[in-house]
Design a protein around this motif. Structure first.
Motif, mmCIF file in Angstrom:
data_model
loop_
_atom_site.group_PDB
_atom_site.id
_atom_site.type_symbol
_atom_site.label_atom_id
_atom_site.label_comp_id
_atom_site.label_asym_id
_atom_site.label_seq_id
_atom_site.Cartn_x
_atom_site.Cartn_y
_atom_site.Cartn_z
ATOM 1 N N PRO A 218 0.827 -1.208 0.000
ATOM 2 C CA PRO A 218 0.000 0.000 0.000
ATOM 3 C C PRO A 218 0.861 1.257 0.000
ATOM 4 O O PRO A 218 2.021 1.235 0.420
ATOM 5 C CB PRO A 218 -0.806 -0.120 1.302
ATOM 6 N N LEU A 219 0.292 2.333 -0.490
ATOM 7 C CA LEU A 219 0.991 3.614 -0.532
ATOM 8 C C LEU A 219 0.709 4.364 0.766
ATOM 9 O O LEU A 219 -0.442 4.664 1.086
ATOM 10 C CB LEU A 219 0.524 4.426 -1.738
ATOM 11 N N LYS A 220 1.776 4.668 1.512
ATOM 12 C CA LYS A 220 1.627 5.273 2.830
ATOM 13 C C LYS A 220 2.483 6.527 2.957
ATOM 14 O O LYS A 220 3.448 6.722 2.219
ATOM 15 C CB LYS A 220 2.021 4.268 3.925
ATOM 16 N N ILE A 221 2.107 7.362 3.918
ATOM 17 C CA ILE A 221 2.884 8.544 4.299
ATOM 18 C C ILE A 221 3.072 8.510 5.803
ATOM 19 O O ILE A 221 2.133 8.210 6.547
ATOM 20 C CB ILE A 221 2.174 9.845 3.884
ATOM 21 N N ILE A 222 4.286 8.788 6.261
ATOM 22 C CA ILE A 222 4.526 8.982 7.685
ATOM 23 C C ILE A 222 4.839 10.459 7.900
ATOM 24 O O ILE A 222 5.563 11.065 7.105
ATOM 25 C CB ILE A 222 5.682 8.088 8.214
ATOM 26 N N SER A 223 4.257 11.045 8.928
ATOM 27 C CA SER A 223 4.450 12.463 9.194
ATOM 28 C C SER A 223 4.716 12.674 10.675
ATOM 29 O O SER A 223 4.369 11.828 11.519
ATOM 30 C CB SER A 223 3.222 13.270 8.761
ATOM 31 N N SER A 224 5.338 13.797 11.011
ATOM 32 C CA SER A 224 5.602 14.142 12.407
ATOM 33 C C SER A 224 5.131 15.563 12.657
ATOM 34 O O SER A 224 5.007 16.366 11.733
ATOM 35 C CB SER A 224 7.096 14.008 12.723
ATOM 36 N N ASP A 225 4.880 15.894 13.947
ATOM 37 C CA ASP A 225 4.361 17.234 14.243
ATOM 38 C C ASP A 225 5.057 17.861 15.432
ATOM 39 O O ASP A 225 5.914 17.255 16.086
ATOM 40 C CB ASP A 225 2.841 17.210 14.418
ATOM 41 N N SER A 226 4.678 19.109 15.719
ATOM 42 C CA SER A 226 5.337 19.902 16.753
ATOM 43 C C SER A 226 4.972 19.477 18.164
ATOM 44 O O SER A 226 5.591 19.945 19.126
ATOM 45 C CB SER A 226 5.006 21.384 16.560
ATOM 46 N N LEU A 230 3.762 11.101 15.882
ATOM 47 C CA LEU A 230 3.890 10.580 14.530
ATOM 48 C C LEU A 230 2.504 10.195 14.034
ATOM 49 O O LEU A 230 1.645 9.777 14.821
ATOM 50 C CB LEU A 230 4.803 9.352 14.490
ATOM 51 N N HIS A 231 2.302 10.313 12.724
ATOM 52 C CA HIS A 231 1.014 10.011 12.119
ATOM 53 C C HIS A 231 1.238 9.158 10.883
ATOM 54 O O HIS A 231 1.994 9.548 9.975
ATOM 55 C CB HIS A 231 0.288 11.300 11.723
ATOM 56 N N LEU A 232 0.590 8.001 10.840
ATOM 57 C CA LEU A 232 0.653 7.121 9.683
ATOM 58 C C LEU A 232 -0.597 7.338 8.842
ATOM 59 O O LEU A 232 -1.722 7.189 9.334
ATOM 60 C CB LEU A 232 0.744 5.661 10.128
#
Length: 487
Positions: A218-226, A230-232
């Motif tokens: 699957p196509l995924k994005i991992i992101s981070s915030d202030s 972490l968000h998948l």
């Protein structure tokens, strides 16, 4: 975070709080604004090829162009997809404080109503034109947005289009789709997802950081915030739409960076302002696999099968904000080192013999912080035949006499149209013979008897010595285009 071209298990991380970005805790990353005590440098002309600093000049990097981005620039990304590799995106971040704005109707009786800080951003899209030796980067689009902290192109087309992901100060991940226009290409909004309320989205990474993937992946994005989370995210490719799959607290302070292991995309890495590098299995979110504590302006190379001890440790005298492996020459690493400028490292011996990486180029830009850096995916294909021309050299006034086809590498078959009936190759557009005007003025492409080409050629068939790269920096509002000639 593993290197796209590395053997499975070999990864790279920077051993400071962000793993790829940051500075010591005592001097946490400056908020993206120009302080009053650090005035902007005088604007340079669009082309500054003759004003490159001697340090970079002597070590093989040559400034081709400087573009004024107007706002402070912190992210730059070349498109990796074939047919679009001439496109370069640049993101900016400008903190506008209340005192920077003129007094408005809020001022009553000498009392000022306190207003929140506003983080402004702008997305630029540039076209690289190798026929223009003075201004090879041409702006084709600018789009005002919330301040951009990170952006990445997806390495595979999605629903027939190239996608660019943005992490912005509104706390959202944006997807933009590349579409063709009359003269070039444009980016148009496609989808957006807010991560959390009252946060800044600080980074993102696609699970397809290398070319190719399994059909069922699957196509995924991992992101981070202030807030340190972490968000998948999952990308619905038929839409495409973004859907949040999981969120978890990863760091005590800002989570500056998050990235996938591209061979095992269930594994992600993160680094934060708490001085920790951590690994995570997204199938069990919230439970870290390992923790490494370091924040020392060094670049560490890791074997992901053993995260207790790095393979190599190289000091770079600056907070490392981004690192990028060369798309074809997999031992070369480009690092944006904030006040220490940018550096190019040879990591061959570090990977094979666990030795310190060799710094090939170190280029400092006065009164600026280099936050963004990226290699171009364009290849340099050499001319097959040329008359006895004298080409201006990039390094001063010396000339290099090229006498006949036998001394020139053979180009890839896609770079040559057909012969002229007498066995002489006819160059395509962009591979023009040297005219008298070119001989007087010189261009950097003719200087190497090569042209850039966006084709499916193997890297071994291209000129291995030449690379394009771009950097962007704070305080001087500048996007720099460089040619680098390695060994």
């Amino acid at each position: 975070m593993s290197r796209p071209g590395a053997p499975e298990g070999v990864a790279r991380e920077a051993a400071h709080a962000d793993s790829v970005r940051g500075s010591p805790r005592s001097s946490r990353r400056p908020r993206p604004r120009r302080p009053a005590q650090c005035p902007a440098r005088p604007r340079r002309p669009a082309s500054t090829a003759g004003s490159a600093l001697s340090e970079g000049w002597m070590m093989g990097s040559f400034a081709l162009q400087t573009v004024d981005t107007e706002l402070t620039a912190d992210s730059v990304e070349w498109c990796p997809l074939q047919g679009c590799r001439h496109l370069l995106a640049c993101g900016t971040y400008q903190l506008r404080r209340p005192e920077d704005r003129p007094a408005g109707p809020q001022s009553k009786g000498g009392m000022e109503v306190e207003e929140p800080q506003v983080r402004l951003g702008r997305l630029f899209l540039y076209n690289f034109n190798d026929n223009n030796s003075v201004h090879p980067l041409v702006e084709v689009q600018r789009k005002d947005t919330s301040a951009i902290l990170d952006m990445k192109w997806c390495h595979i087309p999605v629903a027939g289009h190239a996608l660019l992901g943005l992490a912005d100060a509104s706390g959202s991940i944006q997807l933009l789709r590349l579409v063709e226009s009359e003269k070039s290409h444009l980016l148009e909004p496609l989808s957006s997802l807010a991560l959390e309320e009252q946060c800044l989205a600080l980074s993102l990474d696609w699970s397809t950081g290398k070319t190719g993937r399994a059909r069922d992946q699957p196509l995924k994005i991992i992101s981070s915030d202030s807030t340190g989370q972490l968000h998948l995210l999952m990308v619905n490719e038929t839409g495409p739409r973004l859907q949040k799959v999981a969120s978890w607290q990863a760091h005590q302070f800002e989570a500056w960076i998050a990235a996938f292991n591209y061979w095992h995309t269930e594994i992600v890495y993160s680094g934060g302002d708490d001085g920790l590098l951590r690994g995570w299995d997204t199938r069990v979110p919230g439970k870290f696999l390992f923790t490494s504590k370091s924040y020392d302006e060094h670049i560490l190379l890791w074997d992901t099968r053993n995260m207790k001890q790095p393979l190599a440790d190289t000091p770079v005298q600056g907070g490392v904000w981004r690192i990028k492996w060369h798309p074809f020459h997999h031992h070369l690493l480009l690092a944006a080192c904030m006040h220490s400028g940018f550096k190019i490292l040879n990591c061959q011996k570090a990977m094979e013999e666990k030795q310190e990486a060799t710094v090939l180029t170190s280029h400092t830009l006065p009164d600026s912080l280099v936050y963004g850096a990226d290699w171009s995916w364009l290849l340099f294909c050499s001319l097959q035949r040329a008359p006895s021309w004298s080409f201006p050299s990039n390094l001063g006034t010396k000339t290099a006499d090229l006498k006949g086809a036998s001394e020139l590498p053979t180009p890839c078959h896609e770079c040559i149209e057909d012969d002229d009936g007498e066995g002489h190759a006819t160059p395509q557009s962009g591979m023009k013979p040297l005219t008298e005007g070119m001989r007087k003025n010189g261009t950097w492409l003719q200087a190497t008897a090569a042209t850039t080409h966006d084709c499916g050629v193997n890297p071994e068939e291209a000129d291995s010595a030449l690379s394009l790269l771009a950097t962007c920096s704070f305080y001087d509002h500048a996007l720099h285009l460089w040619e680098w000639e390695g060994n």
